[in-house]
Scaffold this motif. Structure first.
Motif, mmCIF file in Angstrom:
data_model
loop_
_atom_site.group_PDB
_atom_site.id
_atom_site.type_symbol
_atom_site.label_atom_id
_atom_site.label_comp_id
_atom_site.label_asym_id
_atom_site.label_seq_id
_atom_site.Cartn_x
_atom_site.Cartn_y
_atom_site.Cartn_z
ATOM 1 N N GLN A 291 14.772 31.154 20.850
ATOM 2 C CA GLN A 291 14.432 31.001 22.266
ATOM 3 C C GLN A 291 13.374 29.920 22.482
ATOM 4 O O GLN A 291 13.444 29.139 23.434
ATOM 5 N N SER A 292 12.398 29.836 21.591
ATOM 6 C CA SER A 292 11.276 28.917 21.813
ATOM 7 C C SER A 292 11.578 27.479 21.419
ATOM 8 O O SER A 292 10.939 26.551 21.920
ATOM 9 N N ARG A 293 12.575 27.253 20.534
ATOM 10 C CA ARG A 293 12.803 25.917 20.010
ATOM 11 C C ARG A 293 14.253 25.441 20.028
ATOM 12 O O ARG A 293 14.512 24.251 19.833
ATOM 13 N N GLN A 294 15.214 26.315 20.272
ATOM 14 C CA GLN A 294 16.607 25.914 20.110
ATOM 15 C C GLN A 294 17.436 25.982 21.386
ATOM 16 O O GLN A 294 18.583 25.548 21.391
ATOM 17 N N VAL A 295 16.890 26.546 22.459
ATOM 18 C CA VAL A 295 17.631 26.623 23.722
ATOM 19 C C VAL A 295 16.727 26.173 24.855
ATOM 20 O O VAL A 295 15.497 26.161 24.733
ATOM 21 N N ASP A 296 17.335 25.799 25.967
ATOM 22 C CA ASP A 296 16.611 25.353 27.144
ATOM 23 C C ASP A 296 15.888 26.550 27.768
ATOM 24 O O ASP A 296 16.530 27.473 28.286
ATOM 25 N N VAL A 297 14.570 26.537 27.736
ATOM 26 C CA VAL A 297 13.808 27.705 28.184
ATOM 27 C C VAL A 297 13.814 27.859 29.698
ATOM 28 O O VAL A 297 13.334 28.878 30.215
ATOM 29 N N SER A 298 14.331 26.860 30.440
ATOM 30 C CA SER A 298 14.411 27.017 31.886
ATOM 31 C C SER A 298 15.457 28.046 32.288
ATOM 32 O O SER A 298 15.455 28.543 33.410
ATOM 33 N N ASP A 299 16.369 28.366 31.371
ATOM 34 C CA ASP A 299 17.363 29.419 31.596
ATOM 35 C C ASP A 299 16.986 30.588 30.696
ATOM 36 O O ASP A 299 17.026 30.463 29.471
ATOM 37 N N PRO A 300 16.596 31.738 31.255
ATOM 38 C CA PRO A 300 16.012 32.794 30.427
ATOM 39 C C PRO A 300 17.017 33.498 29.530
ATOM 40 O O PRO A 300 18.182 33.677 29.867
ATOM 41 N N SER A 301 16.521 33.868 28.374
ATOM 42 C CA SER A 301 17.222 34.790 27.483
ATOM 43 C C SER A 301 16.154 35.504 26.666
ATOM 44 O O SER A 301 15.044 35.003 26.505
ATOM 45 N N VAL A 302 16.487 36.688 26.195
ATOM 46 C CA VAL A 302 15.537 37.507 25.443
ATOM 47 C C VAL A 302 16.209 38.013 24.182
ATOM 48 O O VAL A 302 17.331 38.533 24.229
ATOM 49 N N LEU A 303 15.528 37.848 23.056
ATOM 50 C CA LEU A 303 15.998 38.390 21.782
ATOM 51 C C LEU A 303 14.881 39.255 21.220
ATOM 52 O O LEU A 303 13.792 38.763 20.924
ATOM 53 N N THR A 304 15.146 40.547 21.109
ATOM 54 C CA THR A 304 14.119 41.498 20.689
ATOM 55 C C THR A 304 14.586 42.295 19.484
ATOM 56 O O THR A 304 15.697 42.843 19.494
ATOM 57 N N VAL A 305 13.743 42.346 18.449
ATOM 58 C CA VAL A 305 13.955 43.269 17.338
ATOM 59 C C VAL A 305 13.185 44.539 17.677
ATOM 60 O O VAL A 305 11.952 44.524 17.786
ATOM 61 N N GLY A 306 13.916 45.621 17.865
ATOM 62 C CA GLY A 306 13.297 46.850 18.349
ATOM 63 C C GLY A 306 12.986 47.879 17.280
ATOM 64 O O GLY A 306 12.093 48.712 17.463
ATOM 65 N N THR A 307 13.695 47.836 16.148
ATOM 66 C CA THR A 307 13.408 48.774 15.051
ATOM 67 C C THR A 307 13.415 48.018 13.735
ATOM 68 O O THR A 307 14.125 47.017 13.559
ATOM 69 N N PHE A 308 12.592 48.510 12.790
ATOM 70 C CA PHE A 308 12.513 47.925 11.444
ATOM 71 C C PHE A 308 12.249 49.081 10.503
ATOM 72 O O PHE A 308 11.169 49.682 10.538
ATOM 73 N N GLN A 309 13.199 49.414 9.671
ATOM 74 C CA GLN A 309 13.092 50.573 8.792
ATOM 75 C C GLN A 309 13.352 50.150 7.355
ATOM 76 O O GLN A 309 14.343 49.462 7.065
ATOM 77 N N GLY A 310 12.449 50.569 6.466
ATOM 78 C CA GLY A 310 12.640 50.261 5.046
ATOM 79 C C GLY A 310 11.620 50.993 4.202
ATOM 80 O O GLY A 310 10.446 51.076 4.565
ATOM 81 N N GLY A 311 12.071 51.500 3.081
ATOM 82 C CA GLY A 311 11.166 52.121 2.132
ATOM 83 C C GLY A 311 10.941 53.589 2.362
ATOM 84 O O GLY A 311 11.160 54.116 3.459
ATOM 85 N N THR A 312 10.470 54.269 1.280
ATOM 86 C CA THR A 312 10.179 55.705 1.329
ATOM 87 C C THR A 312 8.785 56.041 0.802
ATOM 88 O O THR A 312 8.272 57.120 1.074
ATOM 89 N N VAL A 322 16.479 47.736 7.252
ATOM 90 C CA VAL A 322 17.426 47.658 8.369
ATOM 91 C C VAL A 322 16.660 47.404 9.664
ATOM 92 O O VAL A 322 15.662 48.084 9.948
ATOM 93 N N MET A 323 17.132 46.436 10.433
ATOM 94 C CA MET A 323 16.550 46.112 11.728
ATOM 95 C C MET A 323 17.632 46.201 12.798
ATOM 96 O O MET A 323 18.791 45.875 12.528
ATOM 97 N N THR A 324 17.244 46.623 13.982
ATOM 98 C CA THR A 324 18.164 46.584 15.113
ATOM 99 C C THR A 324 17.449 45.936 16.291
ATOM 100 O O THR A 324 16.220 45.940 16.374
ATOM 101 N N GLY A 325 18.227 45.372 17.201
ATOM 102 C CA GLY A 325 17.627 44.712 18.347
ATOM 103 C C GLY A 325 18.619 44.462 19.450
ATOM 104 O O GLY A 325 19.784 44.895 19.385
ATOM 105 N N THR A 326 18.160 43.757 20.471
ATOM 106 C CA THR A 326 18.995 43.488 21.635
ATOM 107 C C THR A 326 18.880 42.031 22.044
ATOM 108 O O THR A 326 17.833 41.402 21.881
ATOM 109 N N LEU A 327 19.963 41.510 22.604
ATOM 110 C CA LEU A 327 20.024 40.155 23.151
ATOM 111 C C LEU A 327 20.384 40.246 24.619
ATOM 112 O O LEU A 327 21.334 40.944 24.991
ATOM 113 N N ARG A 328 19.634 39.528 25.481
ATOM 114 C CA ARG A 328 19.910 39.482 26.919
ATOM 115 C C ARG A 328 20.015 38.019 27.349
ATOM 116 O O ARG A 328 19.117 37.219 27.049
#
Length: 465
Positions: A291-312, A322-328
């Motif tokens: 988002q910050s360097r590869q697309v035109d920031v005048s048109d909004p988009s959001v990429l969020t990593v919401g979970t990060f799980q690893g190890g015991t 394992v990570m999960t996230g959302t793209l808008r």
């Protein structure tokens, strides 16, 4: 959840005002004091015109049904059900529609209900009206006599359940709309398709449900609707205030999962293995450069990593994370590009650090919700009439997603907002949709009934000389 647009030059609209109910008038007086600078945009200027008798008749019917509307909403609120589990709610809806003499289909897309009302005043378009019925896995923290204490199973886990996004209101409003329209069916042209939809909040494990599945199971068949309308309760507007936007209104919503594979070893000997947690951390950082360097920031988009799980354990480097996230996004090309770049970056970063990564995009993502510009322009006078002086607002684009988008891809659509926040509460600071403290002031619900019935009347040309 939603923020309103502030236009530089508010436009003037022709409208046909109808005398509001006493309760609506009181809500309007209170809302003036509570109307925020943000997030609500300025009221649109309205030029008054003459109302047709049919509008007054429907408004009187809406006022008469308001006590039952509120009772339905509170009952559904107290008994919330998660997506594809809306058995009680769907049963309540189906029984009501059958008693009105409508043609009813049940179990569409698991628990959905589809009904058709055929007008008796001659040919006209088929108008679809949609309400979503599902609740969220949220523990209610609002002190109400009808607060939810329900629990259910979601993705194999027992969770609390709450109507934290207003779907209880949507369902009750459309039940009332069906009764009002059915009582006046001889005055209606064309037909009305009622869509009581399950699983708008999506399903776990990538399961296809909601609007997409309803369409696949014939919700728009025989006849295919010519247009579709829907509404959504929002905390960012005072109760009873209406909000709209032409064109893209809500973002696409996609879910991804990244599994990073390393090689397990003792935490004291990291050189003897491959650390997937460190690889994952590098992937998270690298993804933010899209988002910050590869697309035109005048048109909004959001990429969020919401979970990060690893190890015991603290002293074991695991074999995977394992990570999960959302793209808008608001653009299909942007959507496809970022999906491709997420996969390429995750795989290449992992490979460069002697591990590997698998990226999965769930198939149940939602496209952009777009209000058809021509239909929006045509129906704005109807919304202005219902809203009344100073109570129709322009909306900013929202990064929230909505699967109404599938219906509005299949037919021209108009999706608008209805304020939920009561007098004395600043909509700027009111708990948002999906909050355990989200609260709806019932005084605004009747505006939803008026808005949908007026849209049907005007879109079909019913009651015209």
């Amino acid at each position: 959840m939603l923020f309103q647009r502030i236009p530089a030059h508010p436009r003037r609209l022709l409208a046909e005002p109808v005398s509001p109910t006493r309760r609506g008038l009181l809500a309007g007086l209170c809302a003036c004091a509570a109307a925020p600078l943000l997030p609500a945009g300025p009221a649109l200027a309205v030029t008054a015109g003459a109302a047709r008798p049919i509008h007054a008749a429907f408004d009187a019917a809406a006022a008469a049904i308001e006590p039952r509307l509120v009772a339905w909403r509170r009952d559904i609120h107290q008994h919330p059900e998660l997506g594809n589990q809306e058995v009680r709610t769907a049963g309540l809806v189906a029984a009501h529609l059958k008693a009105l003499g409508l043609e009813v289909r049940e179990k569409v897309a698991v628990t959905g209900v589809v009904a058709t009302l055929r007008g008796g005043a001659g040919p006209g378009p088929c108008i679809a009206l949609r309400a979503d019925m599902d609740a969220l896995p949220v523990a209610e923290e609002v002190d109400l006599p009808y607060a939810s204490r329900a629990r259910a199973t979601w993705d194999g886990v027992e969770v609390p359940v709450m109507h934290a996004c207003g779907h209880d209101c949507h369902t009750a409003i459309l039940m009332a709309v069906a009764e009002v329209l059915a009582a006046q069916r001889q005055a209606l042209r064309g037909s009305v398709r009622f869509l009581f939809q399950p699983a708008e909040e999506n399903q776990p494990q990538g399961e296809i449900g909601g609007a997409k599945r309803m369409l696949a199971e014939g919700a728009f068949a025989d006849p295919k609707p010519d247009m579709v309308f829907g509404l959504h309760m929002v905390s960012g507007l005072p109760a009873g205030v209406l909000g709209y936007r032409s064109g893209p209104m809500q973002a696409s919503a996609d879910e991804f999962r990244i599994t990073v594979h390393g090689r397990q070893t003792h935490g004291a000997r990291p050189w003897a293995g491959v650390d997937p947690i460190v690889i994952g951390a590098q992937i998270v950082s690298a993804l933010q450069t899209i988002q910050s360097r590869q697309v035109d920031v005048s048109d909004p988009s959001v990429l969020t990593v919401g979970t990060f799980q690893g190890g015991t354990r603290n002293n074991i480097i695991p074999d995977r994370a394992v990570m999960t996230g959302t793209l808008r996004t608001y653009d299909e090309q942007r959507r496809s590009y970022i999906q491709k770049r997420v996969t390429e970056i995750a795989e290449s970063v992992a490979k460069g650090m002697d591990g590997s990564a698998e990226v999965t995009w769930q198939p149940n993502g939602y496209p952009v919700t777009v209000n058809d510009p021509n239909l929006t322009e045509r129906m704005l006078p109807s919304l202005a009439r219902v809203a009344g002086e100073g109570r129709l607002r322009g909306m900013q684009r929202s990064m929230a997603g909505e699967d109404f988008s599938y219906f509005s891809q299949a037919a021209p659509g108009l999706f608008f907002n209805l304020g939920a926040t009561g007098p004395g509460i600043d909509p700027r600071t009111a708990p948002t949709n999906h909050s355990p403290r989200f609260r709806v002031d019932d005084s605004g619900l009747v505006q939803g009934v008026r808005a949908l019935t007026h849209l049907v009347v005007d879109a079909t040309g019913s009651g015209a000389a």
